[in-house]
Enzyme design. Structure first.
Site, PDB file in Angstrom:
ATOM      1  N   GLY A  31       1.802   2.081  10.678  1.00 45.05           N
ATOM      2  CA  GLY A  31       3.209   3.212  10.599  1.00 45.05           C
ATOM      3  C   GLY A  31       3.733   3.529  12.114  1.00 45.05           C
TER       4      GLY A  31
ATOM      5  N   HIS B 279      -9.691   1.312   4.637  1.00 49.07           N
ATOM      6  CA  HIS B 279      -8.402   1.530   5.468  1.00 49.07           C
ATOM      7  C   HIS B 279      -8.728   2.490   6.541  1.00 49.07           C
ATOM      8  CE1 HIS B 279      -4.436   2.614   6.365  1.00 49.07           C
ATOM      9  NE2 HIS B 279      -3.978   1.541   5.686  1.00 49.07           N
TER      10      HIS B 279
ATOM     11  N   GLU C 226      -7.222   4.790   7.724  1.00 42.20           N
ATOM     12  CA  GLU C 226      -6.954   6.305   7.436  1.00 42.20           C
ATOM     13  C   GLU C 226      -8.198   6.828   6.541  1.00 42.20           C
ATOM     14  OE1 GLU C 226      -3.208   5.584   5.409  1.00 42.20           O
ATOM     15  OE2 GLU C 226      -2.246   5.321   7.381  1.00 42.20           O
TER      16      GLU C 226
ATOM     17  N   LYS D 110       0.472   4.199  -0.202  1.00 43.37           N
ATOM     18  CA  LYS D 110      -0.684   5.449   0.250  1.00 43.37           C
ATOM     19  C   LYS D 110      -0.262   6.651  -0.944  1.00 43.37           C
ATOM     20  CE  LYS D 110      -0.022   3.449   4.841  1.00 43.37           C
ATOM     21  NZ  LYS D 110      -0.010   3.674   6.132  1.00 43.37           N
TER      22      LYS D 110
ATOM     23  N   SER E 137       3.161  -2.227  10.251  1.00 47.41           N
ATOM     24  CA  SER E 137       4.394  -2.388  10.509  1.00 47.41           C
ATOM     25  C   SER E 137       4.961  -3.871  10.270  1.00 47.41           C
ATOM     26  CB  SER E 137       4.690  -1.973  12.090  1.00 47.41           C
ATOM     27  OG  SER E 137       4.265  -0.464  12.143  1.00 47.41           O
TER      28      SER E 137
ATOM     29  N   GLU F  95      -5.920  -4.937  10.147  1.00 42.90           N
ATOM     30  CA  GLU F  95      -4.921  -3.826  10.547  1.00 42.90           C
ATOM     31  C   GLU F  95      -5.311  -3.308  11.903  1.00 42.90           C
ATOM     32  OE1 GLU F  95      -2.879  -2.790   6.572  1.00 42.90           O
ATOM     33  OE2 GLU F  95      -4.460  -1.431   6.949  1.00 42.90           O
TER      34      GLU F  95
ATOM     35  N   ASN G 258       0.986  -1.106  -0.027  1.00 41.26           N
ATOM     36  CA  ASN G 258      -0.150  -0.066  -0.327  1.00 41.26           C
ATOM     37  C   ASN G 258       0.803   1.285  -0.083  1.00 41.26           C
ATOM     38  OD1 ASN G 258      -1.907   2.230   0.358  1.00 41.26           O
ATOM     39  ND2 ASN G 258      -2.239   1.277   2.601  1.00 41.26           N
TER      40      ASN G 258
HETATM   41  C1  PEP Z   1      -1.241   0.140   5.883  1.00 46.23           C
HETATM   42  O1  PEP Z   1      -1.187   1.478   5.844  1.00 46.23           O
HETATM   43  O2  PEP Z   1      -1.853  -0.567   5.326  1.00 46.23           O
HETATM   44  C2  PEP Z   1       0.120  -0.500   6.652  1.00 46.23           C
HETATM   45  C3  PEP Z   1       0.244  -1.514   7.131  1.00 46.23           C
HETATM   46  O3  PEP Z   1       1.106   0.521   7.068  1.00 46.23           O
HETATM   47  P1  PEP Z   1       2.450   0.008   7.717  1.00 46.23           P
HETATM   48  O4  PEP Z   1       2.733  -1.065   7.216  1.00 46.23           O
HETATM   49  O5  PEP Z   1       3.402   1.468   7.298  1.00 46.23           O
HETATM   50  O6  PEP Z   1       2.100  -0.059   9.140  1.00 46.23           O
END
Ligand code: PEP
Length: 252
Positions: A172, A95, A97, A11, A210, A166, A9
């Site tokens: 993040g 997601h 976000e 982003k 992460s 998630e 992803n």
């Molecule tokens: C995400 O935004 O879907 C995600 C898992 O980000 P990160 O791996 O940076 O935590």
């Protein structure tokens, strides 16, 4: 047996030059036949560019969102038929976000998943609890409520979705759910899917939050973790490739 899926992803990152060099590095590092599925979910303005680069490669194209509407006066939105027209295979929906900054509700996320499926685009339906919710012991209730809305919206097509667990507190932040914490939630989600479809064993449930080159192997070794949705680490070719390799090993 379910194949592992590693989906990047990106982003709101990248530009034409850095996308080209990231993809070239990833493609160069991939084995000719990879024993897992790979996708990159890119900013919509770069779907055409990335689509051309990944055509006839093992990498599938993904979007980061999709409209619940098919067409019409919805300024700024991108529909599932448009994504399909651009050979997009996956669309992330819900997601955290999008839920946090764009007020997306469980019901809207369900409608987006339904719209994606109707056009032949596979929705990656994200669910996950905040830190407050985890500390209040609400994790199971939250993810079940979020997944229930998607199951309700997509009806008999539920076995065609991809789910991504998630935990919001892990996205993040560099904090990762332990393999045991993640597996426990994945098992809950699998059981919920099993109550909705006799094909629950087919559904890929990804972990995201992460995931990186150092922790991927342990996470991907869990029985119900069928891949990863990768944010930050998908922007660095060596890290993304290490996660893909961990998925291949976990599939063997
Ligand atoms: C995400 O935004 O879907 C995600 C898992 O980000 P990160 O791996 O940076 O935590």
């Amino acid at each position: 047996m379910r194949k592992k899926l590693i989906a990047g992803n990106w982003k709101m990152n990248g530009d034409k030059a850095s996308n080209a060099s990231l993809l070239a590095d990833v493609l160069q590092g991939l084995e000719a036949s990879v024993a897992c599925e790979i996708a990159v979910c890119v900013p919509s303005v770069y779907i055409d560019q990335v689509g051309r680069m990944v055509d006839a490669t093992p990498i599938r194209l993904g979007a980061q969102d999709v409209s619940a509407q098919d067409k019409g006066a919805y300024t700024g939105e991108i529909s599932a038929p448009m994504l399909k027209d651009m050979s997009v295979r996956y669309a992330i929906v819900g997601h955290s976000e999008r839920r946090q900054y764009h007020g997306e509700t469980d019901a809207l996320v369900g409608e987006k998943a339904k719209a994606a499926l109707a056009s032949g685009v596979t929705p990656i339906v994200c669910v996950g609890e905040t830190l407050d919710q985890r500390e209040a012991g609400e994790t199971e209730a939250v993810v079940k409520r979020q997944l229930a809305a998607a199951i309700h919206a997509v009806g008999h097509c539920v076995s065609e979705i991809v789910v991504a667990y998630e935990p919001v507190w892990a996205i993040g932040t560099g904090k990762t759910a332990t393999p045991e914490q993640a597996q426990a939630v994945h098992a809950v989600l699998r059981a919920q899917l099993a109550a909705a479809t006799e094909h629950a064993e087919k559904v890929q449930i990804l972990y995201g939050g992460s995931m990186n080159a150092g922790n991927a192997a342990e996470l991907l070794a869990q029985a119900d973790i069928d891949g990863g949705l990768i944010g930050g680490a998908s922007l660095k070719a060596p890290d993304f490739l290490s996660i893909v390799r961990a998925a291949v090993v976990a599939s063997a």
